[in-house]
Design a protein around this motif. Structure first.
Motif, short mmCIF file in Angstrom:
data_model
loop_
_atom_site.label_atom_id
_atom_site.label_comp_id
_atom_site.label_asym_id
_atom_site.label_seq_id
_atom_site.Cartn_x
_atom_site.Cartn_y
_atom_site.Cartn_z
N LYS A 64 36.05 18.74 2.88
CA LYS A 64 37.70 18.66 3.54
C LYS A 64 37.42 17.81 4.53
O LYS A 64 38.78 17.78 5.32
CB LYS A 64 38.02 19.90 3.82
CG LYS A 64 38.13 21.24 2.55
CD LYS A 64 38.65 22.56 3.00
CE LYS A 64 38.68 23.34 1.93
NZ LYS A 64 39.45 22.87 0.87
N CYS A 65 36.85 17.28 4.71
CA CYS A 65 36.70 16.22 6.10
C CYS A 65 36.51 14.70 5.58
O CYS A 65 36.01 13.78 6.24
CB CYS A 65 35.56 16.57 7.06
SG CYS A 65 33.95 16.49 6.47
N LEU A 66 36.81 14.14 4.34
CA LEU A 66 36.86 13.14 3.80
C LEU A 66 37.42 12.03 4.37
O LEU A 66 36.77 11.14 4.66
CB LEU A 66 37.10 13.23 2.01
CG LEU A 66 36.31 12.26 1.35
CD1 LEU A 66 34.85 12.76 1.31
CD2 LEU A 66 36.75 12.30 -0.22
N ALA A 67 38.65 12.24 4.97
CA ALA A 67 39.23 11.06 5.70
C ALA A 67 38.69 10.74 6.98
O ALA A 67 38.58 9.62 7.31
CB ALA A 67 40.70 11.61 5.97
N VAL A 68 37.85 11.77 7.62
CA VAL A 68 37.12 11.59 8.81
C VAL A 68 35.87 11.05 8.26
O VAL A 68 35.73 9.77 9.22
CB VAL A 68 36.93 13.01 9.63
CG1 VAL A 68 35.97 12.54 10.66
CG2 VAL A 68 38.16 13.60 9.97
N LYS A 69 35.21 11.54 7.37
CA LYS A 69 33.96 10.82 7.04
C LYS A 69 34.08 9.20 6.42
O LYS A 69 33.37 8.56 7.00
CB LYS A 69 33.29 11.72 6.11
CG LYS A 69 31.97 11.21 5.85
CD LYS A 69 31.03 11.79 6.74
CE LYS A 69 29.54 11.55 6.25
NZ LYS A 69 28.55 11.83 7.24
N LEU A 70 35.11 9.04 5.72
CA LEU A 70 34.98 7.69 5.04
C LEU A 70 36.12 6.62 5.78
O LEU A 70 35.89 5.76 5.33
CB LEU A 70 35.61 7.97 3.74
CG LEU A 70 34.65 8.80 2.75
CD1 LEU A 70 35.36 8.84 1.01
CD2 LEU A 70 33.28 8.30 2.92
N GLY A 71 37.10 7.10 6.52
CA GLY A 71 37.98 6.25 6.88
C GLY A 71 37.56 5.01 7.59
O GLY A 71 37.83 4.03 7.09
N ALA A 72 36.34 4.83 8.55
CA ALA A 72 35.99 3.76 9.14
C ALA A 72 35.19 2.95 8.08
O ALA A 72 35.24 1.75 8.03
CB ALA A 72 35.23 3.90 10.52
N GLU A 73 34.25 3.67 7.55
CA GLU A 73 33.28 3.18 6.34
C GLU A 73 33.97 2.29 5.34
O GLU A 73 33.64 1.31 5.12
CB GLU A 73 32.56 4.23 5.94
CG GLU A 73 31.58 3.77 4.95
CD GLU A 73 30.60 4.81 4.03
OE1 GLU A 73 29.87 4.54 3.07
OE2 GLU A 73 31.13 6.02 4.33
N VAL A 74 35.01 2.76 4.78
CA VAL A 74 35.46 2.34 3.40
C VAL A 74 36.63 1.38 3.61
O VAL A 74 36.95 0.24 2.67
CB VAL A 74 35.98 3.20 2.29
CG1 VAL A 74 34.76 3.92 2.05
CG2 VAL A 74 37.18 3.94 2.78
N SER A 75 37.34 1.24 4.87
CA SER A 75 38.48 0.46 5.10
C SER A 75 37.99 -1.03 5.21
O SER A 75 38.91 -1.93 5.03
CB SER A 75 38.97 0.67 6.57
OG SER A 75 39.48 2.02 6.14
N ASP A 76 36.75 -1.29 5.43
CA ASP A 76 36.24 -2.62 5.41
C ASP A 76 35.75 -3.14 4.25
O ASP A 76 35.18 -4.26 4.09
CB ASP A 76 35.24 -2.79 6.63
CG ASP A 76 36.16 -2.83 8.02
OD1 ASP A 76 37.00 -3.07 8.11
OD2 ASP A 76 35.30 -2.37 9.05
N LEU A 77 35.35 -1.96 3.49
CA LEU A 77 34.53 -2.19 1.99
C LEU A 77 35.66 -2.63 0.88
O LEU A 77 35.21 -3.43 0.00
CB LEU A 77 33.59 -1.07 1.81
CG LEU A 77 32.56 -0.75 2.56
CD1 LEU A 77 31.94 0.23 2.18
CD2 LEU A 77 31.36 -2.13 2.64
N SER A 78 36.64 -1.82 0.98
CA SER A 78 37.69 -1.80 -0.34
C SER A 78 38.95 -1.72 0.14
O SER A 78 39.44 -0.90 0.86
CB SER A 78 37.13 -0.64 -1.10
OG SER A 78 38.39 -0.36 -2.13
N GLU A 79 39.69 -2.86 -0.24
CA GLU A 79 41.19 -2.83 0.15
C GLU A 79 41.92 -1.52 -0.48
O GLU A 79 43.00 -0.97 -0.06
CB GLU A 79 41.66 -4.25 -0.06
CG GLU A 79 43.35 -4.39 0.25
CD GLU A 79 43.44 -4.26 1.50
OE1 GLU A 79 44.90 -4.21 1.94
OE2 GLU A 79 42.76 -4.09 2.49
N PRO A 80 41.66 -1.42 -2.04
CA PRO A 80 42.49 -0.42 -2.60
C PRO A 80 42.05 0.94 -2.07
O PRO A 80 43.22 1.79 -1.60
CB PRO A 80 41.73 -0.31 -3.88
CG PRO A 80 41.35 -1.95 -4.06
CD PRO A 80 40.78 -2.25 -2.72
N MET A 81 40.77 1.23 -1.48
CA MET A 81 40.65 2.38 -0.78
C MET A 81 41.26 2.70 0.79
O MET A 81 41.59 3.46 1.03
CB MET A 81 39.03 2.56 -0.64
CG MET A 81 38.40 2.84 -1.95
SD MET A 81 36.77 2.99 -1.92
CE MET A 81 36.72 4.65 -1.21
#
Length: 198
Positions: A107-124
């Motif tokens: 239930k904490c996916l936005a916290v976990k992935l927010g910084a990580e994927v924002s630079d990896l994938s524009e769609p994400m």
């Protein structure tokens, strides 16, 4: 709906649920598709039957996460017999329980992935922006309701206050993970009361 279409939708759902559980602990980049498929009990070669690409999978993962998150949020924010302030404080209690550093149950996916994927994938990144924007809009609506029922008093606009609160709680969740302590969330709870309550 034909049985095969239902079975296909169920399999897709199983893949997304498995990915959410695993990635809440390990992040996005550290998890291979084979690990997700094994956890979901789906043959390795069938991934692209359900998702066109890893980016499409990431988008679907975040959309699924936010759909469930927003449904939970709506449930908490519409408890009968409560003021708007009580609704909001109930939401923050839910956040503290589900976003803690120890066991967030996916239930904490936005916290976990927010910084990580924002630079990896524009769609994400755009999926995260849309999902977090929907959270802030709900907070804003409850703040407006609280101004009407007298249970909330703020200095800024409802939108500014909603955004500040969300940003503050997101940051506190990251700090809770860094420090392996709930103290940042407890401090943020106290600050939230000061920002909202008359």
């Amino acid at each position: 709906m034909p049985v095969t279409r239902t079975r296909s939708a169920d399999t897709r759902r199983n893949i997304l649920d498995a990915a959410q559980r695993i990635m809440a602990h390990k992040g996005y980049s550290a998890v291979g598709l084979n690990e997700v498929l094994a956890e979901a009990g789906v043959p390795k070669g069938s991934f692209y039957h359900y998702f066109g690409s890893k980016d499409a999978f990431g988008e679907a993962l975040l959309e699924s996460y936010f759909d469930a998150y927003l449904a939970d949020m709506d449930r908490v924010l519409s408890q009968p017999g409560q003021s708007a302030a009580e609704h909001l404080m109930g939401y923050w209690r839910m956040w503290r329980e589900t976003q803690s550093f120890d066991e967030c149950q996916g239930k904490c996916l936005a916290v976990k992935l927010g910084a990580e994927v924002s630079d990896l994938s524009e769609p994400m990144r755009l999926s995260l922006k849309k999902g977090t924007g929907a959270i802030v809009e709900r907070l804003e609506r409850v703040i407006i309701s609280g101004l009407s029922d007298g249970s909330i008093a703020i200095d800024g606009t409802p939108r500014e206050t909603a955004q500040i609160l969300y940003d503050m709680w997101l940051g506190a969740s990251v700090m809770a993970k860094i420090h392996r302590s709930l103290e940042p969330l407890d401090t943020t709870t106290a600050m939230t009361r000061r920002l909202l309550l008359p």
